[in-house]
Design an enzyme around this catalytic site. Structure first.
Site, mmCIF file in Angstrom:
data_model
loop_
_atom_site.group_PDB
_atom_site.id
_atom_site.type_symbol
_atom_site.label_atom_id
_atom_site.label_comp_id
_atom_site.label_asym_id
_atom_site.label_seq_id
_atom_site.Cartn_x
_atom_site.Cartn_y
_atom_site.Cartn_z
ATOM 1 N N ARG A 39 -18.762 55.635 6.121
ATOM 2 C CA ARG A 39 -18.082 56.315 5.026
ATOM 3 C C ARG A 39 -19.056 57.282 4.376
ATOM 4 N NH1 ARG A 39 -16.178 53.051 -0.155
ATOM 5 N NH2 ARG A 39 -18.376 53.180 -0.695
ATOM 6 N N GLU A 84 -7.221 55.057 -0.592
ATOM 7 C CA GLU A 84 -7.528 54.185 -1.735
ATOM 8 C C GLU A 84 -7.003 54.767 -3.040
ATOM 9 O OE1 GLU A 84 -11.757 53.565 -2.018
ATOM 10 O OE2 GLU A 84 -12.200 55.604 -1.358
ATOM 11 N N ARG A 116 0.841 -1.204 0.000
ATOM 12 C CA ARG A 116 0.000 0.000 0.000
ATOM 13 C C ARG A 116 0.871 1.247 0.000
ATOM 14 N NH1 ARG A 116 -3.403 -1.177 4.984
ATOM 15 N NH2 ARG A 116 -1.937 -2.878 5.139
ATOM 16 N N GLY A 154 -8.550 51.175 1.409
ATOM 17 C CA GLY A 154 -9.578 50.630 0.517
ATOM 18 C C GLY A 154 -8.857 49.947 -0.628
ATOM 19 N N THR A 155 -8.594 48.669 -0.447
ATOM 20 C CA THR A 155 -7.715 47.993 -1.416
ATOM 21 C C THR A 155 -8.406 47.687 -2.741
ATOM 22 O OG1 THR A 155 -8.190 46.001 -0.158
ATOM 23 C CG2 THR A 155 -6.037 47.006 0.169
ATOM 24 N N ASN A 156 -9.725 47.876 -2.826
ATOM 25 C CA ASN A 156 -10.365 47.677 -4.134
ATOM 26 C C ASN A 156 -9.928 48.793 -5.078
ATOM 27 O OD1 ASN A 156 -11.749 45.643 -2.862
ATOM 28 N ND2 ASN A 156 -13.571 46.894 -2.494
ATOM 29 N N ASP A 157 -10.190 50.034 -4.650
ATOM 30 C CA ASP A 157 -9.779 51.149 -5.503
ATOM 31 C C ASP A 157 -8.262 51.249 -5.573
ATOM 32 O OD1 ASP A 157 -11.884 52.650 -6.804
ATOM 33 O OD2 ASP A 157 -12.720 52.897 -4.800
ATOM 34 N N CYS A 177 -10.137 47.714 4.480
ATOM 35 C CA CYS A 177 -11.579 47.450 4.359
ATOM 36 C C CYS A 177 -11.984 47.073 2.938
ATOM 37 C CB CYS A 177 -12.381 48.660 4.838
ATOM 38 S SG CYS A 177 -12.100 50.119 3.842
ATOM 39 N N HIS A 192 -19.833 45.118 -8.506
ATOM 40 C CA HIS A 192 -20.988 45.435 -7.669
ATOM 41 C C HIS A 192 -21.699 44.156 -7.219
ATOM 42 C CE1 HIS A 192 -25.253 46.586 -7.125
ATOM 43 N NE2 HIS A 192 -24.705 47.603 -6.477
ATOM 44 N N ARG A 213 -21.016 51.591 3.721
ATOM 45 C CA ARG A 213 -21.064 52.340 2.458
ATOM 46 C C ARG A 213 -22.434 53.019 2.402
ATOM 47 N NH1 ARG A 213 -18.284 47.225 0.620
ATOM 48 N NH2 ARG A 213 -16.545 47.798 -0.740
HETATM 49 C C1 PEP Z 1 -12.301 50.066 -1.679
HETATM 50 O O1 PEP Z 1 -12.148 50.807 -2.647
HETATM 51 O O2 PEP Z 1 -11.454 49.253 -1.320
HETATM 52 C C2 PEP Z 1 -13.544 50.109 -0.897
HETATM 53 C C3 PEP Z 1 -13.670 49.387 0.199
HETATM 54 O O3 PEP Z 1 -14.542 50.909 -1.338
HETATM 55 P P1 PEP Z 1 -15.521 50.575 -2.542
HETATM 56 O O4 PEP Z 1 -15.397 49.142 -2.843
HETATM 57 O O5 PEP Z 1 -16.876 50.951 -2.049
HETATM 58 O O6 PEP Z 1 -15.033 51.469 -3.610
HETATM 59 MG MG MG Z 2 -13.328 52.537 -2.876
#
Ligand code: PEP
Ligand code: MG
Length: 848
Positions: A590, A714, A79, A735-738, A800, A427, A534
């Protein structure tokens, strides 16, 4: 100098033999443990990773050495023993040593039919798995008898031009060689890498004397485990089958009997009470000494019990939590180890319904797994149809090219969301995660024909509105029909594990929550506050959108103020409700962020409605809407830029926050966050206006209150200028998305179109919107944190963006000394556990 220990390539497993899992594999190590626990394990020899690697390259070990412990007429099984049993390995081969002479002897010992069955079985598995001959040639029933055996031996000779090997040493050498080579093949490597094994993971092999399981007296095999694999609750499970080998008792096999006494039929407990009692005792010993719930494979040979193997019980996510917590509660493992044993993703699976892993999947299309869980419903193609469907009490799946803020009510009404465009921060993905709604985005291979009300799969199948589909947001798949589901299951063990995680972790976890429902979810999951509310999402309610539009159309600041006065009590009530739910925990609000045009209709019918509502001519409304259109709205008039250009909106929001603060039953210190800042002066200006509003509310209410003002970092410039900015900001939240969007110059709404090509071709290791880019975006975070602290040594730092709940982002934030991460409410449990695990791993590393 420490002496390097050397390990023999071939070692007899005894209680004292040097036996390490990273030399001989987990199965060999476990067998040694069973030997040490005085269990009746047949004689076993272990071959090391190194020995097996050499075998794959043609260097055989001395076979007489391997065979020595098994006597003159060995009958053996081999095995796999990979380092981690979950990495798999080639299938076991049994009855090695069967040959004409052995067969003749066995005919005398156990009778012709059984002897022939064993020989035939060995010839079949040797031919197919070792000599790799065509399986069809050896497709014979187990009871094919002497004629069948002859047919198989002849077929072997015909195919190979050689008689079936009669020497056990030759048979064993060939078995070892084929298993060693199989492990080094590409398919096996890819399969184990998918399970987390390193590319060069080693394979050990164990050669064990067969306990026969067939013959006179009570003979048979079975498998016993002591917990339910689905729930983790203590329960004896398994089957026993007389006159059988290996795992034949499992599955729906005729003659297999229950283990414990059962009114439905015979049981091992009734048949062999002493053996059953010993198996129960072994389970308890395994649990206490191996510190794990094991599944034990046993054989009864003429009334004697043999333990062949014990492996970790395969378990569901829910059972993994229950088992870890129970082991710690019984003081078998420390709590810290229980916390480390559970995969954070297991928690996420427990929070949602899932497609049953055993269900058939009729795949329509795959996309990005944007929000976990699965839901079934009828296809709807617009938000209003989703609402109508919900009003009829029908489950629906909202299918859109992409969602916009106008779809929010439809998303609330739907059971799941599917989009063709957009990435992990689109979104639909953000809102889906916030609502705990299964969501697949970026399914770009799907077409949609809105006029005909159809979606069309890549293989050309058409699904009309009203057809039932299933969105599997965990896997990123869309399935036709309604596969079986497993229910979400939160139990006491889940809460207990997370309480222990909270005692350990050293970084805060807050939730991104926009609505009272989100806040309740966040609070149920023990988030330590809201890290990002938001506020724009509050303006899409039916009572607000119209007022919002009137505000956008107002000609003068005074007109705007007048309209905003109508929104003020509504916003005040929103914030009051959040403060109530969060019971004094921090709430970070925010200020308004998106471009205003997102609140305006985009189609003709919508424009007509708006003209009617505002009592304006259609052309005037159309012109105003056109005038608000921007070439690049994400870099346009949004965030703090609106706050500077149209200050009345922020003033209304600040007043609503402060009035809710003074009216709150529990004391709160609200946190107000300014989005999209890129210059210190922006903060100065907004701050002075907000301070003035605070002073005015304090004076009129005669209540003294405190508040904190912070900045959302951001834009790259905000990170670079964090030293200046922090002088006016008591906290900085990244804001790590932007920030990812702007650091890469990569549109978060459009990147889905080429992201998979980029990841497939290795341009990016992963989608940076999904997994924080610690090299580039991370450098900006470090710079921002360092400079922010120069400007204000006690500045509070957090993240965030959607990365906030991921393990790599939490690890990064801990390494930079951040105070907390904020993530969507349903990720809070995962983040709490990941944070605790990272803390424990750091502590373990610092002890070395
Ligand atoms: C971001 O930009 O990281 C953020 C948290 O804000 P949003 O996604 O609403 O732009
Ligand atoms: Mg943002």
């Amino acid at each position: 100098m420490q002496q390097q220990r050397t390990f023999d390539p071939v070692t007899l497993i005894t209680a004292t033999a040097p036996m390490k899992a990273d030399v001989y594999g987990g199965r060999a190590k476990c067998l040694q443990r069973l030997v040490r626990l005085d269990m009746p394990v047949p004689t076993t020899v272990a071959l090391s990773f190194d020995a097996v690697h050499r075998i794959a390259n043609g260097q055989m070990p001395a076979m007489d050495e391997v065979l020595f412990p098994f006597g003159d007429t060995p009958l053996l099984s081999v095995r796999p023993s990979s380092q981690d049993p979950d990495w798999g390995g080639p299938g076991a081969i049994l009855n090695i040593g069967m040959c004409d002479a052995r067969h003749a002897q066995m005919v005398k010992d156990i009778g012709e039919p059984l002897a022939t069955r064993l020989y035939l079985r060995f010839v079949q598995s040797y031919a197919i798995h070792v000599a790799r001959l065509d399986p069809e040639m050896f497709d014979l029933p187990a009871n094919a008898g002497q004629a069948g055996l002859k047919q198989a031996l002849d077929a072997f000779e015909f195919e190979t031009d050689e008689v079936f090997p009669q020497d056990p040493a030759v048979q064993l050498a060939e078995v070892l060689r084929s298993m060693a080579r199989a492990w080094e093949g590409t398919t096996a490597r890819l399969l184990r890498q998918a399970k987390g094994a390193p590319a060069d993971a080693g394979l050990g092999l164990v050669v064990q004397a067969m306990a026969l399981g067939v013959g006179p007296g009570e003979c048979g095999t079975g498998v016993i485990q002591y917990v339910d694999a689905a729930t983790g609750q203590p329960q004896i499970k398994g089957r026993y089958l007389g006159q059988s080998q290996r795992r034949e008792a499992l599955g729906d096999v005729e003659g297999a009997i229950f283990l414990t006494h059962d009114d439905r039929g015979p049981s091992l407990e009734d048949l062999c009470p002493d053996i059953f009692a010993r198996l129960v005792e072994y389970g308890d010993v395994c649990r206490r000494k191996l510190r794990e719930e094991m599944s034990v494979e046993f054989t009864i040979e003429s009334g004697a019990l043999w333990i062949l193997d014990a492996v970790r019980v395969q378990r569901s996510s829910r059972a993994s939590v229950r088992i870890a917590v129970a082991l710690a509660e019984d003081k078998i493992i420390p709590r810290e180890e229980a916390v480390l044993r559970v995969q954070p993703t297991a928690l996420s699976e427990m929070l949602h319904r899932q497609v049953d892993p055993s269900a058939e999947r009729d795949l329509i299309v795959s996309g990005i797994a944007a929000s976990p869980g699965a839901a079934t419903g009828k296809i709807v193609l617009t938000a209003s149809e989703a609402q109508a469907s919900a009003a009829r009490g029908e489950a629906c799946i909202l299918v859109r090219r992409e969602t916009t803020p106008e779809d929010i009510r439809g998303m609330h009404a739907a059971h799941a969301v599917l989009t063709m465009r957009g990435g992990i921060t689109s979104h639909a993905a953000v809102i889906g995660r916030g609502l705990g709604l299964p969501c697949v985005v970026g399914a770009s291979d799907l077409s949609i024909d809105l006029r005909k009300g159809l979606i069309i799969s890549p293989d050309g199948r058409q699904f009309a509105a009203g057809d039932v589909i299933t969105v599997d947001g965990t896997a990123g798949d869309v399935l036709a029909g309604q596969p079986a589901m497993t229910e979400a299951a939160l139990d006491g063990a889940f809460q207990t594990l997370l309480d222990w995680a909270d005692d350990i972790r050293d970084i805060g976890v807050r939730a991104n929550a926009d609505t009272p429902l989100d806040a309740k979810t966040a609070s149920n999951f023990a988030a330590e506050g809201i890290g990002l509310c938001r506020t724009e999402h509050m303006f899409f309610g039916s009572d607000r959108l119209g007022v919002m539009r009137e505000m956008i159309f107002a000609e003068t600041a005074a007109d705007r103020r007048a309209v905003l006065d109508r929104l003020l009590p509504i916003q005040r009530a929103d914030f009051g409700e959040l403060f109530d739910i969060m019971q004094g925990q921090p709430v970070c609000i925010r200020l308004f962020d998106p471009p205003l045009h997102e609140f305006l209709p985009s189609d003709k019918a919508g424009l007509r409605d708006l003209a009617e509502q505002l009592a304006l001519p259609l052309f005037e409304v159309s012109e105003r809407v056109a005038a608000l259109t921007e070439y690049n709205p994400m870099l346009g008039m949004r965030g703090v830029r609106l706050g500077i250009a149209i200050p009345e909106i922020y003033e209304m929001q600040a007043r609503a926050i402060f009035e809710a603060t003074v009216a709150s039953a529990t004391p709160v210190v609200p946190e107000i966050m300014i989005p999209l800042v890129s210059a210190m002066k922006e903060v100065e200006l907004v701050k002075s206006r907000i301070d003035a509003i605070a002073a005015s509310v304090a004076a009129s209410s005669k209540v003294d209150f405190k508040y904190k003002l912070g900045v959302m970092v951001e834009t790259p410039r905000a990170a670079l200028r964090a030293e200046d900015i922090a002088q006016h900001a008591s906290f900085l939240s990244f804001g790590t998305n932007d920030l990812t969007q702007m650091t890469y110059g990569l549109s978060r709404d459009d990147a889905g179109r080429f992201m998979s090509a980029y990841v497939q071709q290795g341009v990016y290791d992963e989608d940076p919107f999904h997994s924080l880019d610690v090299e580039g975006v991370g450098e900006l975070l470090s710079i921002g944190a360092e400079r922010g602290r120069l400007g204000r040594p006690d500045v509070t730092l957090s993240i965030c963006g959607e990365h906030g709940g991921t393990r790599s982002a939490i690890a990064f934030c801990r390494s930079q000394g951040f105070d907390y991460v904020s993530c969507s409410p349903f990720r809070v449990p995962v983040a709490r556990l990941s944070a605790a695990q990272l803390t424990l791993l750091d502590l373990a590393n610092s002890d070395i």
